[in-house]
Design a protein around this motif. Sequence first.
Motif, PDB file in Angstrom:
ATOM      1  N   SER A  55       0.815  -1.216   0.000  1.00  0.00           N
ATOM      2  CA  SER A  55       0.000   0.000   0.000  1.00  0.00           C
ATOM      3  C   SER A  55       0.851   1.270   0.000  1.00  0.00           C
ATOM      4  O   SER A  55       0.400   2.310  -0.482  1.00  0.00           O
ATOM      5  CB  SER A  55      -0.951   0.009   1.194  1.00  0.00           C
ATOM      6  N   LYS A  56       2.074   1.203   0.519  1.00  0.00           N
ATOM      7  CA  LYS A  56       2.946   2.374   0.531  1.00  0.00           C
ATOM      8  C   LYS A  56       3.703   2.565  -0.776  1.00  0.00           C
ATOM      9  O   LYS A  56       3.936   3.687  -1.205  1.00  0.00           O
ATOM     10  CB  LYS A  56       3.975   2.262   1.655  1.00  0.00           C
ATOM     11  N   TYR A  57       4.122   1.467  -1.414  1.00  0.00           N
ATOM     12  CA  TYR A  57       5.065   1.571  -2.528  1.00  0.00           C
ATOM     13  C   TYR A  57       4.515   1.075  -3.861  1.00  0.00           C
ATOM     14  O   TYR A  57       5.272   0.858  -4.797  1.00  0.00           O
ATOM     15  CB  TYR A  57       6.333   0.795  -2.192  1.00  0.00           C
ATOM     16  N   TRP A  58       3.197   0.922  -4.021  1.00  0.00           N
ATOM     17  CA  TRP A  58       2.649   0.419  -5.273  1.00  0.00           C
ATOM     18  C   TRP A  58       2.921   1.364  -6.429  1.00  0.00           C
ATOM     19  O   TRP A  58       3.074   0.942  -7.561  1.00  0.00           O
ATOM     20  CB  TRP A  58       1.156   0.141  -5.156  1.00  0.00           C
ATOM     21  N   TYR A  59       2.980   2.665  -6.161  1.00  0.00           N
ATOM     22  CA  TYR A  59       3.225   3.640  -7.218  1.00  0.00           C
ATOM     23  C   TYR A  59       4.642   3.497  -7.787  1.00  0.00           C
ATOM     24  O   TYR A  59       4.857   3.773  -8.974  1.00  0.00           O
ATOM     25  CB  TYR A  59       2.977   5.064  -6.722  1.00  0.00           C
ATOM     26  N   ILE A  60       5.588   3.051  -6.972  1.00  0.00           N
ATOM     27  CA  ILE A  60       6.951   2.825  -7.479  1.00  0.00           C
ATOM     28  C   ILE A  60       6.936   1.677  -8.478  1.00  0.00           C
ATOM     29  O   ILE A  60       7.626   1.730  -9.501  1.00  0.00           O
ATOM     30  CB  ILE A  60       7.918   2.565  -6.307  1.00  0.00           C
ATOM     31  N   LEU A  61       6.134   0.654  -8.209  1.00  0.00           N
ATOM     32  CA  LEU A  61       5.992  -0.450  -9.159  1.00  0.00           C
ATOM     33  C   LEU A  61       5.450   0.062 -10.492  1.00  0.00           C
ATOM     34  O   LEU A  61       5.952  -0.314 -11.556  1.00  0.00           O
ATOM     35  CB  LEU A  61       5.073  -1.528  -8.592  1.00  0.00           C
ATOM     36  N   LEU A  62       4.461   0.934 -10.457  1.00  0.00           N
ATOM     37  CA  LEU A  62       3.911   1.487 -11.695  1.00  0.00           C
ATOM     38  C   LEU A  62       4.937   2.347 -12.436  1.00  0.00           C
ATOM     39  O   LEU A  62       5.059   2.266 -13.664  1.00  0.00           O
ATOM     40  CB  LEU A  62       2.668   2.322 -11.389  1.00  0.00           C
ATOM     41  N   ILE A  63       5.680   3.159 -11.714  1.00  0.00           N
ATOM     42  CA  ILE A  63       6.686   4.019 -12.337  1.00  0.00           C
ATOM     43  C   ILE A  63       7.746   3.172 -13.031  1.00  0.00           C
ATOM     44  O   ILE A  63       8.106   3.419 -14.193  1.00  0.00           O
ATOM     45  CB  ILE A  63       7.316   4.965 -11.290  1.00  0.00           C
ATOM     46  N   VAL A  64       8.247   2.150 -12.336  1.00  0.00           N
ATOM     47  CA  VAL A  64       9.276   1.298 -12.930  1.00  0.00           C
ATOM     48  C   VAL A  64       8.721   0.525 -14.122  1.00  0.00           C
ATOM     49  O   VAL A  64       9.398   0.382 -15.152  1.00  0.00           O
ATOM     50  CB  VAL A  64       9.869   0.345 -11.861  1.00  0.00           C
ATOM     51  N   ALA A  65       7.476   0.051 -14.032  1.00  0.00           N
ATOM     52  CA  ALA A  65       6.864  -0.666 -15.154  1.00  0.00           C
ATOM     53  C   ALA A  65       6.720   0.244 -16.367  1.00  0.00           C
ATOM     54  O   ALA A  65       7.022  -0.163 -17.497  1.00  0.00           O
ATOM     55  CB  ALA A  65       5.507  -1.229 -14.741  1.00  0.00           C
TER      56      ALA A  65
END
Length: 128
Positions: A99-109
Amino acid sequence: MSASNNTKRGLSLTIVIGAILVLTCLILVAFNFGLLNPSLQSIIFSWPMLLVMLSFIGFSKRYIFVPLLLLLVGVFFLLPRIESVYPGILGGVGVNFVSKYWYILLIVAFLLFIIDMFVSKRKGNCLT
C-alpha cells in the motif's frame, strides 16, 4: 534452417520447465522430511513465485520485456511475504509495503515500457 532454430528454442523451454518441476518436487520432499522451515511454504508456493517462475520461462525463450515485468511484479509482491517470515530482514518494511510503494511499481513498469519502445524502434520488434 528455421525449423532447427525452433527445435532448439523448444528444447530449452522443455529443459527449463522440467528443471522447475524437478526443483518443485525436491522442495516438497524437503518440506515433508522437515529439512526446510515450514513457514517458507507461504513464500515458495505462492502466486508471486509463480510470476517469477513464468519470467524464467520467458527469459529462456530469449524474451526480455514481459519476463522482466513479470519478475518485477513477482518480487514486489514477494517482499512482504519474506518480511512476514523473517521480520526485520528488509528494514522493517512491514505489512504496509504494497500500500505504501505500489506507485513505485507502476513508475518502474512504465519506465521499462518506454525503454522497450525505444529499443524496439532500433531492432524493429516490440515487446520482446
